[in-house]
Scaffold this motif. Structure first.
Motif: not given
Length: 337
Positions: A250-253, A258-259, A324-325, A330-333
């Motif tokens: 749930g908090i992964l986005p 922030l990363f 990194f963005n 590309k990783a669908n994040q």
């Protein structure tokens, strides 16, 4: 013999029926369409209160963010105050080459990257773990008390934090060295030992900022639907399973955003704290890019050289941020854009 139809003049118009005239008549002009939007001045006057609230932020961005870009050209000139920005001689990339080929380049980049990378790997998960733990506390009163205790250090000034570090780790009067002496060890000169600078900096940074960062993740946890936890309890999931399969996804986005921001700021190590913790003995590990820019630009009056180093630092941060963005997309994040 039937009478022939009366002859008509050659230029006379033959009468037609009403339906035919309706289809062949010239189209009447349509009324002009209404305005799609009002004029800019009218719209501003209509909502002038909102623009008044927005004005301080816009003025701040223009004065402190965009206008200083005008002075970035001194990185490509041999600037002196007499000739000014326009008439100082143009030297191109000479200052950048001088910095990259200097004997201090590797040490400065290595110190900056080491402190930020280790700090990112060690400090970044701490507020996430704290938020997950605090979110599971059953008592609301104890939860609020814990939040207050954890984020209270973020309101302490950096100068006070460094003063506390000097007092706690002093070789003669420090509490830490007293404890080491009681255990039979020898006192350690923490602030004068290069190997101890990074642990002290990263540890104090975690203590000061982890609680404040925890608030962001707690806010993200409150947006998770409570019915998911109720359904997981009905299915027999324990607390750790609910954290793993509900809270963390749930908090992964938020974690991803922030990363990305943290990685894009990896070459910007806080100047104030590093400079206050520096001593002549720990310079081999405490001299970073920001402190070197300050010393070269203000103390040695090498304005163009220090501006080139700062611009070089900003370009590296921008490259890392964009990279990194792109990887996150590309990783669908979640990504910044």
């Amino acid at each position: 013999m039937s009478p022939s139809p009366p002859a008509t003049d050659a230029g006379a118009v033959r009468p037609v029926d009403a339906d035919h005239s309706a289809t062949t008549a010239a189209p009447t002009p349509e009324p002009p369409p209404p305005r799609a939007r009002r004029r800019l001045v009218t719209r501003i006057l209509h909502a002038w209160q909102l623009y008044v609230l927005l004005a301080p932020a816009l003025i701040y961005l223009v004065v402190f963010k965009y206008w200083p870009m005008y002075g970035a050209q001194i990185a490509f000139r041999d600037y002196n105050p007499v000739d000014g920005f326009f008439w100082s001689p143009w030297v191109g990339l000479d200052h950048f080459v001088a910095f990259v080929t200097s004997f201090q380049f590797e040490r400065l980049v290595a110190n900056t990257l080491t402190i930020n990378t280790v700090g990112l790997l060690v400090a970044f998960p701490v507020p996430i773990i704290l938020a997950l733990i605090v979110n599971q506390l059953p008592s609301e009163r104890f939860k609020r008390l814990t939040q207050t205790i954890l984020y209270a250090p973020s309101f302490i000034s950096v100068v006070v934090i460094v003063g506390m570090i000097h007092l706690l780790f002093s070789p003669s009067t420090g509490m830490v060295n007293h404890g080491i002496s009681l255990l039979g060890g020898d006192p350690i000169f923490f602030m004068g030992t290069p190997e101890w600078f990074r642990p002290l900096y990263i540890g104090s940074d975690i203590w000061q900022n982890a609680g404040f960062s925890m608030i962001i993740y707690l806010a993200a946890l409150t947006a998770i639907d409570p019915s998911l936890h109720e359904a997981a309890r009905m299915d027999g999931a324990n607390r750790f399973q609910r954290i793993r399969h509900i809270d963390i996804p749930g908090i992964l986005p938020v974690i991803t955003i922030l990363f990305i921001l943290a990685v894009g700021n990896i070459f910007n190590l806080g100047f104030e704290k590093v400079y206050l913790m520096q001593t002549d003995l720990n310079l081999p590990t405490s001299e970073v890019i920001n402190t070197y820019v300050y010393k070269a630009g203000l103390q040695n009056a090498q304005f163009s050289y220090s501006a080139a180093i700062g611009l070089f630092n900003s370009v590296l941060n921008l490259i890392l941020l964009l990279t990194f963005n792109w990887v996150a997309k590309k990783a669908n994040q979640s990504s910044l854009w």
